[in-house]
Design a protein around this motif. Structure first.
Motif, PDB file in Angstrom:
ATOM      1  N   ILE A   1       0.844  -1.202   0.000  1.00  0.00           N
ATOM      2  CA  ILE A   1       0.000   0.000   0.000  1.00  0.00           C
ATOM      3  C   ILE A   1       0.875   1.246   0.000  1.00  0.00           C
ATOM      4  O   ILE A   1       0.652   2.183  -0.767  1.00  0.00           O
ATOM      5  CB  ILE A   1      -0.963  -0.005   1.205  1.00  0.00           C
TER       6      ILE A   1
ATOM      7  N   ALA B   1       2.383   1.672  -3.398  1.00  0.00           N
ATOM      8  CA  ALA B   1       1.396   2.186  -4.354  1.00  0.00           C
ATOM      9  C   ALA B   1       1.231   3.690  -4.183  1.00  0.00           C
ATOM     10  O   ALA B   1       1.194   4.436  -5.169  1.00  0.00           O
ATOM     11  CB  ALA B   1       0.058   1.473  -4.174  1.00  0.00           C
ATOM     12  N   GLN B   2       1.156   4.157  -2.938  1.00  0.00           N
ATOM     13  CA  GLN B   2       1.053   5.593  -2.681  1.00  0.00           C
ATOM     14  C   GLN B   2       2.271   6.329  -3.236  1.00  0.00           C
ATOM     15  O   GLN B   2       2.128   7.362  -3.886  1.00  0.00           O
ATOM     16  CB  GLN B   2       0.944   5.861  -1.176  1.00  0.00           C
TER      17      GLN B   2
ATOM     18  N   LEU C   1      -2.450  12.755  -3.122  1.00  0.00           N
ATOM     19  CA  LEU C   1      -3.526  11.959  -2.542  1.00  0.00           C
ATOM     20  C   LEU C   1      -4.138  12.644  -1.330  1.00  0.00           C
ATOM     21  O   LEU C   1      -3.463  13.376  -0.609  1.00  0.00           O
ATOM     22  CB  LEU C   1      -2.990  10.585  -2.143  1.00  0.00           C
TER      23      LEU C   1
ATOM     24  N   ASP D   1      -9.796   8.418  -3.690  1.00  0.00           N
ATOM     25  CA  ASP D   1      -8.360   8.183  -3.588  1.00  0.00           C
ATOM     26  C   ASP D   1      -8.047   6.908  -2.816  1.00  0.00           C
ATOM     27  O   ASP D   1      -7.122   6.169  -3.167  1.00  0.00           O
ATOM     28  CB  ASP D   1      -7.651   9.378  -2.953  1.00  0.00           C
TER      29      ASP D   1
ATOM     30  N   VAL E   1      -5.871   3.884  -4.501  1.00  0.00           N
ATOM     31  CA  VAL E   1      -4.670   3.287  -3.899  1.00  0.00           C
ATOM     32  C   VAL E   1      -4.879   1.786  -3.716  1.00  0.00           C
ATOM     33  O   VAL E   1      -3.975   0.985  -3.983  1.00  0.00           O
ATOM     34  CB  VAL E   1      -4.322   3.968  -2.552  1.00  0.00           C
TER      35      VAL E   1
ATOM     36  N   TYR F   1      -4.486   0.026  -7.048  1.00  0.00           N
ATOM     37  CA  TYR F   1      -3.076  -0.015  -7.441  1.00  0.00           C
ATOM     38  C   TYR F   1      -2.340  -1.074  -6.612  1.00  0.00           C
ATOM     39  O   TYR F   1      -1.565  -1.881  -7.147  1.00  0.00           O
ATOM     40  CB  TYR F   1      -2.432   1.356  -7.245  1.00  0.00           C
TER      41      TYR F   1
END
Length: 97
Positions: free
Chosen positions: A31, A34-35, A45, A51, A55, A58
């Motif tokens: 995570i 991804a961010q 974000l 959002d 995330v 992704y």
């Protein structure tokens, strides 16, 4: 951004409702990656539902890609581009718009 919320969504998406502590640590790292990847593309974000979901999508792609080596789904690439375009138009444009 609330990682625990994204983690819950990711667990459901992957069908992993009772993962081990090691798996939770891995998913949390994915995570965060991804961010970072999204921020590197210029996306700022926030804690909006949109959002958080982006995330999660992704991160789910990153987890699945590791197993299948598939290219990024067009839907995800479209959503990322759309998010970045929306952000640029809200801020009055800028380079690349």
């Amino acid at each position: 951004m609330e990682v625990s919320t994204v983690l819950s969504l990711l667990q459901v998406d992957l069908g992993e409702l009772h993962p081990s502590e090691q798996r939770l640590a891995y998913l949390t790292q994915v995570i965060r990656a991804a961010q970072s990847f999204m921020e590197r593309e210029g996306i700022s974000l926030n804690d909006s539902a949109e959002d958080l979901q982006l995330v999660e999508l992704y991160a789910a792609y990153l987890v699945r890609k590791r197993a299948t080596q598939e290219a990024m789904p067009r839907m995800l690439r479209w959503a990322l581009n759309n998010r970045l375009f929306h952000q640029k138009t809200q801020s009055g444009g800028g380079p690349g718009v």
